[in-house]
Write an enzyme that holds these catalytic residues in place. Structure first.
Site, PDB file in Angstrom:
ATOM      1  N   ALA A 157       9.843  -0.187   5.184  1.00 30.85           N
ATOM      2  CA  ALA A 157       9.908   0.806   4.022  1.00 30.85           C
ATOM      3  C   ALA A 157       8.761   1.632   4.109  1.00 30.85           C
ATOM      4  CB  ALA A 157       9.941   0.137   2.660  1.00 30.85           C
ATOM      5  N   GLY A 158       7.780   1.340   4.940  1.00 23.06           N
ATOM      6  CA  GLY A 158       6.559   2.184   4.890  1.00 23.06           C
ATOM      7  C   GLY A 158       5.395   1.680   3.639  1.00 23.06           C
ATOM      8  N   LEU A 159       5.868   0.630   3.250  1.00 28.33           N
ATOM      9  CA  LEU A 159       4.710  -0.043   2.000  1.00 28.33           C
ATOM     10  C   LEU A 159       3.833  -0.896   2.743  1.00 28.33           C
ATOM     11  CD1 LEU A 159       7.562  -0.234  -0.592  1.00 28.33           C
ATOM     12  CD2 LEU A 159       5.763   1.406  -0.370  1.00 28.33           C
ATOM     13  N   GLY A 160       3.787  -1.259   3.864  1.00 25.05           N
ATOM     14  CA  GLY A 160       2.640  -2.185   4.302  1.00 25.05           C
ATOM     15  C   GLY A 160       2.892  -3.459   4.290  1.00 25.05           C
ATOM     16  N   PRO A 191       9.854  -4.715   0.676  1.00 22.44           N
ATOM     17  CA  PRO A 191      10.897  -4.653   1.714  1.00 22.44           C
ATOM     18  C   PRO A 191      10.160  -4.555   3.127  1.00 22.44           C
ATOM     19  CG  PRO A 191      11.039  -3.004   0.088  1.00 22.44           C
ATOM     20  CD  PRO A 191       9.805  -3.996  -0.361  1.00 22.44           C
ATOM     21  N   LYS A 203       0.799  -1.176  -0.065  1.00 23.29           N
ATOM     22  CA  LYS A 203      -0.007   0.089   0.048  1.00 23.29           C
ATOM     23  C   LYS A 203       0.879   1.508  -0.108  1.00 23.29           C
ATOM     24  CE  LYS A 203      -1.047   1.957   4.396  1.00 23.29           C
ATOM     25  NZ  LYS A 203       0.160   2.102   5.083  1.00 23.29           N
ATOM     26  N   ASP A 250      -3.263  -1.181   9.601  1.00 20.53           N
ATOM     27  CA  ASP A 250      -3.294  -1.129   8.077  1.00 20.53           C
ATOM     28  C   ASP A 250      -3.787  -2.581   7.610  1.00 20.53           C
ATOM     29  OD1 ASP A 250      -1.954   1.304   8.020  1.00 20.53           O
ATOM     30  OD2 ASP A 250       0.086   0.355   7.670  1.00 20.53           O
ATOM     31  N   SER A 255       1.336  -5.933   6.790  1.00 23.57           N
ATOM     32  CA  SER A 255      -0.140  -6.025   6.938  1.00 23.57           C
ATOM     33  C   SER A 255      -0.623  -6.628   5.508  1.00 23.57           C
ATOM     34  CB  SER A 255      -0.563  -4.619   6.841  1.00 23.57           C
ATOM     35  OG  SER A 255       0.070  -3.875   8.051  1.00 23.57           O
ATOM     36  N   ALA A 256      -0.071  -6.265   4.383  1.00 23.41           N
ATOM     37  CA  ALA A 256      -0.591  -7.079   3.246  1.00 23.41           C
ATOM     38  C   ALA A 256      -0.511  -8.554   3.544  1.00 23.41           C
ATOM     39  CB  ALA A 256       0.334  -6.833   1.952  1.00 23.41           C
TER      40      ALA A 256
END
Ligand code: C5P
Length: 298
Positions: A107-110, A104, A13, A146, A113-114
């Site tokens: 990295a703040g890309l969730g 990664p 995300k 998230d 959570s995904a």
């Protein structure tokens, strides 16, 4: 009866706009965030029904990230599968999860959570559980802020601590260059720095792509000053990235450490990715927004 194997693709995300409204009594922060799912890089989670032992086992498959990913209760996919099985009264069943990471960590890309969202949908189907979408959403919200968004994906406003989702109609295909610096950030550290700094608002903003401009005129991330306080190398990384993409401005992804550059024409992505990877020597992907957070294949 159960299916022998279910395969799920988990999409990252990206927070296009992140306003932190304040710290709550429970220690979390109230947010107003505009988020989209990205097609790349994605994780793949396979869920297998096993006769024994009962409960969840998680194994990490081959991966192109060097991150040290835990395979126990510190992994949100593990937690999600276990909570769902308890809720459905199926905790005695054996489920083996195999996770191949591409997103990664830190990295703040969730990514975590995904993976959790993918585990919920995969295990529900694997064990043919009698639990509806609302039930799965409730478990998702318990697993992490998230996870409810990742379950649905696409594009949405996220409010509350993240669990209040207002889906929006935003055509997919928004294009981004995503660059991953050689350092990671831990979300709790960034929120703690935001508190310590007295709740700063974003100092910079990035003009919104045309199709987003009706929702927010500028893309800004209130966690950026806090992330820079935790990891000062972000400033130099962003400057180098912006120089490599011809001066286009970059946006911090979530609590960092990845930076993304919105690109108006997806056809420019291959050239920009080549330029950034040659100059910065870090992992870079060109990607577009997609309409869901998890794809299930049998
Ligand atoms: O919900 P989740 O466990 O993913 O959040 C990780 C950490 O991020 C929390 O422990 C908290 O420090 C911070 N956080 C927050 N406010 C939010 C979401 C996360 O303070 N809305």
């Amino acid at each position: 009866m159960s299916t022998a194997r279910v395969r799920a693709t988990a999409f990252p995300k990206l927070t296009l706009s992140l306003r932190v409204l304040g710290r709550r009594p429970d220690g979390f922060h109230d947010l107003e965030a505009l988020v989209v799912s990205l097609g790349q890089p994605h994780d793949v989670l396979e869920a297998y029904a096993v006769p024994a032992p009962g409960g969840v086992q998680l194994e990490l498959g081959p991966s192109n990230t060097n991150d040290d990913i835990p395979s126990d209760h510190r992994n949100l996919a593990f937690v999600a599968a276990e909570k769902l099985m308890v809720r459905a009264g199926r905790s005695g069943h054996g489920v083996r999860l195999v996770l191949r990471k591409r997103i990664p960590a830190g990295a703040g890309l969730g990514g975590g959570s995904a993976d959790a969202a993918a585990a919920l949908l995969a295990v529900r189907r694997l064990l043919e559980m009698d639990i509806d979408d609302e039930g799965v959403r409730e478990v998702a919200a318990e697993v992490g802020s998230d996870v409810p968004f990742c379950l649905r994906g696409g594009a949405a406003w996220m409010r509350g601590r993240g669990e209040i989702i207002e889906p929006i109609d935003l055509t997919r295909g928004l294009a981004f260059v995503v660059a991953i610096p050689p350092f990671r950030l831990a979300t709790p550290d960034v929120y703690a720095a935001w508190d310590a700094l007295g709740g700063p608002v974003a100092e910079r903003s990035v003009p919104a792509p045309r199709r987003v401009a009706g929702l927010v005129p500028d893309l800004a991330n209130d966690l950026e000053p806090a992330a820079e306080a935790v990891e000062p190398r972000l400033v130099e990384f962003r400057a180098a990235l912006e120089a490599a993409v011809g001066g286009r401005p970059a946006l911090l992804a979530g609590s960092g450490s990845a930076y993304v550059v919105p690109v108006h024409d997806a056809r420019q992505l291959p050239d920009l990715v080549r330029e950034v990877s040659q100059r910065l020597r870090v992992p870079v992907v060109g990607t577009t927004s997609v309409s869901r957070g998890v794809r299930l294949d049998r």
